[in-house]
Write an enzyme that holds these catalytic residues in place. Structure first.
Site, short mmCIF file in Angstrom:
data_model
loop_
_atom_site.label_atom_id
_atom_site.label_comp_id
_atom_site.label_asym_id
_atom_site.label_seq_id
_atom_site.Cartn_x
_atom_site.Cartn_y
_atom_site.Cartn_z
N ASP A 1 1.18 -1.14 0.39
CA ASP A 1 0.17 -0.19 0.47
C ASP A 1 1.27 0.67 0.17
O ASP A 1 2.45 1.70 0.69
CB ASP A 1 -1.18 -0.05 1.22
CG ASP A 1 -1.87 1.17 1.50
OD1 ASP A 1 -2.26 1.10 0.40
OD2 ASP A 1 -2.40 1.25 2.19
N SER B 1 -12.49 3.38 6.40
CA SER B 1 -13.01 3.09 7.09
C SER B 1 -13.64 4.41 7.53
O SER B 1 -13.32 6.01 7.87
CB SER B 1 -12.33 2.92 8.66
OG SER B 1 -11.10 3.80 9.05
P1 13P Z 1 -8.70 4.71 6.75
O1 13P Z 1 -7.73 5.49 7.09
O2 13P Z 1 -9.72 5.39 6.81
O3 13P Z 1 -8.92 3.24 7.09
O4 13P Z 1 -7.46 4.45 5.16
C1 13P Z 1 -6.75 3.63 5.39
C2 13P Z 1 -6.31 3.49 3.97
O5 13P Z 1 -7.09 4.19 2.42
C3 13P Z 1 -4.81 3.11 3.81
O6 13P Z 1 -3.85 3.00 2.67
#
Ligand code: 13P
Length: 287
Positions: free
Chosen positions: A81, A216
């Site tokens: 990520d 989230s």
């Molecule tokens: P949140 O912070 O809403 O959980 O999103 C996580 C995210 O997009 C990681 O790339």
């Protein structure tokens, strides 16, 4: 079973749902997420973000995640990520990641395209899925994202449909992160989702699975509208990772003895597993 993200996204496109991409920054979280996915019988994308390197070095966390994915009873991909440097992305490839995000949105459009295409060419040679990113996420959370330049409206950051089509065509990415109102971290004000824009992006790149970060904290109705609007992967972390902190003080003070750290982890795992289960089920969009 370890798979690449592309097969998971293709199934999500066919059946109108979003695969959960969840960051796992410790063994406790990894077990929480995998148990939730296995109990629900749904695929999941296990994610490691480059910015978490200080807490979970990829050379330790990567092999752990890979071993867990391989022995999992549900299809899992191993995803980098926010890979913000080529060196880190190539390290992830050497560790067997099956999917990477090329996060070069901070550069000019042309440089973003050039860097992403180079990464995509290397990844496709070895059947690794590439998530591209064009568009930024605004900051309405403390300390995250770029502040809105003076005089600009939120749209300043959002993905432009025509440029999205050019970006996908010129880079060859397998999926595309789009910005239309969600943010990373804790929402400190109600998100204003630009569904019209999402629809236009979907029309501009009809065959590319769209990815939403900052999943989230969005309410259920918004989440479902995003999925029905073409979002096929939703990133999720903050609300799961913050869940135990609210209850740990009470857990420690009521235990009657100094709890061992492994007991704290076990307690946290159960709490995070329920958060992960909630997200995975919601993103499945089963009504
Ligand atoms: P949140 O912070 O809403 O959980 O999103 C996580 C995210 O997009 C990681 O790339």
């Amino acid at each position: 079973m370890l798979v690449n993200s592309k097969v998971l996204l293709e199934d999500a496109m066919k059946h109108n749902y979003a695969v959960a991409g969840i960051n796992t920054t410790s063994l406790t979280m990894l077990r929480a997420v995998l148990e939730a996915a296995e109990e629900e019988g749904t695929p999941v994308i296990l994610s490691h973000a480059q910015l978490h390197e200080p807490y979970a070095p990829i050379e330790l966390m990567g092999p752990l995640m890979k071993a867990a994915a391989e022995k999992s009873t549900v299809p899992c991909s191993l995803h980098l990520d926010h890979g913000t440097t080529e060196a880190y992305i190539y390290k992830a490839l050497s560790l067997g990641f099956t999917s990477v995000m090329a996060d070069f949105a901070r550069f000019s459009f042309e440089e973003n395209v050039e860097r992403t295409k180079k990464v995509a060419d290397v990844c496709h040679e070895i059947h690794v899925t590439v998530e591209g990113d064009y568009g930024e996420m605004p900051s309405n959370v403390t300390g995250q994202g770029r502040a809105l330049p003076e005089g600009e409206s939120l749209e300043f950051f959002f993905t432009k449909p025509d440029k999205a089509a050019r970006y996908v065509e010129q880079t060859g990415v397998d999926s595309l992160v789009v910005s239309f109102g969600s943010v990373h971290g804790i929402y400190i004000e109600e998100p204003k989702m630009d569904y019209e824009r999402l629809g236009a992006i979907r029309e501009a790149v009809p065959n590319t699975p769209l990815v939403m970060h900052g999943g989230s904290g969005l309410n259920e109705e918004d989440t479902r509208t995003c999925i029905d609007g073409g979002i096929r992967k939703i990133n999720y972390y903050t609300y799961m990772a913050c869940e135990p902190s609210k209850k740990l003080v009470q857990f420690i003070s009521s235990s009657g003895k100094p709890p061992y750290f492994h007991e704290i982890c076990e307690y946290s795992r159960e709490l995070m597993k329920e958060k992960a289960r909630y997200a995975i089920k919601l993103f499945q969009n089963r009504g």
